[in-house]
Design an enzyme around this catalytic site. Structure first.
Site, PDB file in Angstrom:
ATOM      1  N   SER A 266       0.859  -1.198   0.000  1.00 21.93           N
ATOM      2  CA  SER A 266       0.000   0.000   0.000  1.00 21.93           C
ATOM      3  C   SER A 266       0.884   1.233   0.000  1.00 21.93           C
ATOM      4  CB  SER A 266      -0.883   0.014   1.245  1.00 21.93           C
ATOM      5  OG  SER A 266      -0.120   0.380   2.383  1.00 21.93           O
ATOM      6  N   ASP A 267       0.349   2.354  -0.456  1.00 17.02           N
ATOM      7  CA  ASP A 267       1.080   3.593  -0.214  1.00 17.02           C
ATOM      8  C   ASP A 267       0.916   3.902   1.273  1.00 17.02           C
ATOM      9  OD1 ASP A 267       2.589   5.849  -0.375  1.00 17.02           O
ATOM     10  OD2 ASP A 267       1.457   6.796  -2.000  1.00 17.02           O
ATOM     11  N   TRP A 268       1.753   4.756   1.794  1.00 17.73           N
ATOM     12  CA  TRP A 268       1.819   4.966   3.246  1.00 17.73           C
ATOM     13  C   TRP A 268       0.533   5.596   3.788  1.00 17.73           C
ATOM     14  CZ3 TRP A 268       5.340   2.275   1.470  1.00 17.73           C
ATOM     15  CH2 TRP A 268       6.409   1.821   2.229  1.00 17.73           C
ATOM     16  N   GLY A 269      -0.257   4.759   4.436  1.00 17.24           N
ATOM     17  CA  GLY A 269      -1.490   5.276   5.007  1.00 17.24           C
ATOM     18  C   GLY A 269      -2.572   5.423   3.959  1.00 17.24           C
ATOM     19  N   SER A 270      -2.862   4.344   3.217  1.00 18.66           N
ATOM     20  CA  SER A 270      -3.860   4.448   2.139  1.00 18.66           C
ATOM     21  C   SER A 270      -4.935   3.377   2.261  1.00 18.66           C
ATOM     22  CB  SER A 270      -3.170   4.326   0.782  1.00 18.66           C
ATOM     23  OG  SER A 270      -2.635   3.028   0.614  1.00 18.66           O
TER      24      SER A 270
END
Ligand code: BGC
Length: 736
Positions: A266-270
């Site tokens: 995942s992208d950071w915090g997605s």
């Protein structure tokens, strides 16, 4: 007595065998076994809880290790233009670091794309991966292959421009280089991550055709040609669903349709759900652990719209117990991660920090890339190269002259040991004949510029210097605080005061050369006709200053070509009116007509077209031949032509091959790039350039058939020095 002896002896023997078996490494530890065998063996030894624990990160930049089985953490580093400094906002990456981590700063992706040199991009990938290893990390979060849809996107500099074919060639090369070093790349951000404005909440409506023809090809090539080991999903929503829980994207397209075997990160915090995210095909949620929790506590993180902590083991176990997630889905995620870890050699050859960074070899790659990537946009009356015999004094002016801008802002910014400023690079080349003097002219917008009187003085000093000098170079452009991940540029114009400065200097000295340091096009209409020469330097990494000095004085011959159209004004861009959306929705109404496809289709004249770039020499194109004249379905045609360096100095030309289908059942762009070659020639030298076009180059994505279709008919082949400087033309038929 005898019996007791034998009983004791057999007990001892059994114990010895057991002890030996306990010591014998399990099959997954055996590097001689096939990867799949090792993966299945290890998977069979893991408990459901242990598997669930692998789905979320263990920290800010690391996956979660498993001590019992000896599964290491995947240690990551941000990229893609080198290894990002860890003392910035990702200090948690390396909490024990007492001083910032420095590494070689390579040119931005947009500059690499301007070199049109996949072989060099591969070398760059290798060099960066070597630094990743030297710093004890295993994975680099790059390359960025998102398409430059809007000139205002804050992250345009990270990507490879507006054309899917060029972006694919560059991305594949970079990935090959990284993987050849046993380092895990992460091609990002899947998919259609084309604006920073509301990047966590924006819902983009993009047609299937535009996705497959424009936004997907670089990802597909990464999977199918480079066999990429990891793909990072994007923050945004696509057609109603967040990318991290978008089954159409991750499962159906990436994994099933393209056959992706690696893992999705995942992208950071997605992330915003547990079952939905796992079931959609997300394999690893980042970041994780305590750093993630602390970060999510912050009000700004929530305000931004980040989501995280959904794939923590307890939530995953609960979802399995509730029947919302199948164990097989978790197994698949773990299997994918293990597969990549074994393939990259993480179990067998752990990377140990303390290796050499910023070696002379890597600096040389950075310098070559910076030099090849800069684009000479305009050069009237032979204003360039500067001639040390004619010019005795040179004024170097501007807010980007005496500072080095390694890159734009955000997670890709590399902190290097040194960085050559344009001024230093120019001084080095100018010496000893040319005397160089410097004036700021105008402070970079947002920095301490002083009051109106101080600003006037700065401008007056620069103008006076230009007047007293034989020639002037204005180094204008952007800075990381104005062009960055996290927000879009507020306009296409140069930051405050720079247009006026260029005009004033040009008025004072007609031999004024403008160098622009920026990550995307800027408006030039206010001064382009008043200056004889413009060099677009992009963000060139730590060696940018040397490259600028070399190019301005002719120690190197410019060979870069634009990977993006330069509109005269932002309103000319095909995406204008369809950005940044309303009420968190944006429709990509221009469809496939992104970049030059849109300028061509609407017949809008750009300031500088896609593919444009000048040289200090000239090239002649001749003798285009296409064989056979009729291509059988499923076969290929060969296009040959001759390129000759007709000038008096060595140089390199990027020959571009565009294709156009004249009649089709659907609309097709007037031209699409389908092949290119960077050819270096000595003065007077010529070379035959050969291209092969296959069905891929002729197909469009049919929404009705949900597949690629090559329709029989006539195809034009256009060979040019830019998308608007077509030198040769031919045609062939595609048979049934
Ligand atoms: C960026 C990614 C980056 C990640 C980790 C995100 O905000 O979009 O490109 O790799 O942070 O720093």
């Amino acid at each position: 007595m005898k019996r007791t002896f034998w009983i004791l002896a057999s007990i001892a023997a059994v114990a010895a065998v057991r002890a030996l078996r306990a010591q014998t490494p399990p099959p997954y530890r055996n590097p001689k076994l096939a990867v799949e065998q090792r993966v299945e063996d290890l998977l069979s030894r893991m408990t459901p809880q242990e598997k669930a624990e692998m789905l979320a990160g263990g920290g800010w930049m690391e996956s979660r290790p498993n001590q019992r089985l000896g599964i290491p953490a995947i240690k990551m580093a941000d990229g893609p233009m080198g290894v990002r400094n860890w003392a910035g906002s990702s200090a948690v990456t390396n909490a024990r670091a007492t001083k910032p981590v420095t590494s070689t700063a390579f040119p931005a992706g947009i500059a690499m794309a301007s070199g049109w040199d996949p072989e060099l991009a591969e070398r760059e990938g290798r060099a960066i991966a070597q630094e990743v290893k030297a710093l004890g990390r295993d994975m680099i979060l790059g390359p960025t292959v998102n398409i430059n849809r809007v000139p205002l996107w804050g992250r345009n500099f990270e990507g490879y421009g507006e054309d899917p074919y060029l972006a694919a060639r560059m991305g594949v090369a970079y990935i090959r280089g990284v993987q050849a070093e046993g380092v895990i790349p992460s091609v990002k951000h899947f998919a259609a991550n084309n604006q920073e404005f509301e990047r966590h909440r924006i819902d983009e409506a993009v047609s299937a055709r535009a996705l497959h023809e424009i936004y997907f090809p670089a990802f597909r090539a990464a999977v199918q040609e480079a066999g990429v080991w990891a793909v990072m999903s994007a923050y945004n929503k696509l057609n109603g669903r967040w990318c991290a829980e978008n089954a159409a994207l991750l499962s159906d397209t990436l994994k099933k349709r393209w056959g992706f075997q690696g893992f999705v990160i995942s992208d950071w915090g997605s992330t915003y759900s547990t079952a939905g995210t796992i079931n959609a095909g997300m394999d690893l949620e980042m970041p994780g652990g305590e750093p993630m929790r602390a970060w999510m506590q912050r009000a700004e993180t929530r305000q931004d719209g980040n989501g995280a902590g959904w794939l923590e083991a307890d939530k995953v176990m609960a979802a399995i117990a509730a029947g919302e997630v199948r164990q097989a889905a978790v197994d698949d995620a773990v299997r994918r991660m293990l597969r990549v870890m074994f393939t990259a050699g993480l179990f067998d050859r752990p990377h140990v920090a303390g290796g050499e960074v910023d070696t002379p070899e890597r600096q040389a790659v950075a310098r070559t890339a910076a030099t090849q990537g800069m684009v000479l946009l305009k050069n009237a009356n032979g204003a360039l190269p500067l001639d040390g015999d004619q010019i005795r004094s040179l004024a170097v002016i501007g807010p980007n002259a005496a500072v080095a801008r390694n890159g734009g802002g955000g997670s890709s910014l590399v902190r290097s040991n040194y960085a050559v400023t344009p001024l230093a690079g120019i001084e080095e080349r100018a010496a000893p004949q040319v005397k160089v003097r410097y004036a700021l002219g105008v402070a970079m917008e947002g920095s301490q510029a002083g009051d109106a009187a101080a600003r006037q003085t700065a401008r007056d000093e620069a103008v006076a210097l230009a007047r007293q000098s034989d020639a002037a170079v204005v180094v204008a452009g952007y800075a990381p605080q104005l062009e960055s991940e996290g927000f879009d540029r507020k306009s296409m114009d140069l930051p405050e005061g720079q247009d006026e400065l260029i005009r004033a200097v040009a008025e004072a000295n007609p031999r004024t050369v403008v160098v622009v340091v920026a990550g995307a096009p800027v408006t030039m209409t206010g001064w382009i006709d008043r200056v004889p020469a413009v060099l677009y330097a992009w963000y060139g990494g730590q060696e940018a200053g040397h490259a600028i000095g070399d190019l301005l004085f002719g120690a190197a011959n410019p060979s870069g070509k634009l990977p993006v159209t330069f509109p005269k004004e932002w309103k000319d861009s095909p995406a204008y009116g369809h950005y940044p959306g309303e009420d968190l929705h944006v429709a990509y109404s221009e469809g496939i007509y992104v970049g030059y496809r849109g300028f061509d289709q609407r017949n809008v004249e750009p300031l500088f077209p896609f593919g444009h770039g000048l040289s200090y020499t000239t090239f002649e194109y001749s003798g285009l031949a296409i064989t056979p004249a009729r291509m059988e379905a499923g076969k290929t045609v060969t296009v040959t032509m001759k390129l000759r360096n007709t000038g008096s100095r060595a140089g390199a030309e990027v020959v571009q091959l565009y294709v156009h289908q004249t009649h089709a059942s659907t609309d097709r762009p007037p031209k699409e790039l389908k092949a290119f070659r960077r050819v270096a020639l000595a003065a007077g030298e010529s070379q035959t350039v050969k291209f092969t076009l296959g069905t891929d180059a002729l197909s469009f994505y049919s929404e009705a058939r949900q597949d690629w279709v090559a329709e029989p008919g006539r195809f034009e082949v256009l060979a040019g020095a830019s998308s608007r400087d077509i030198r040769l033309q031919g045609a062939f038929e595609l048979g049934r």
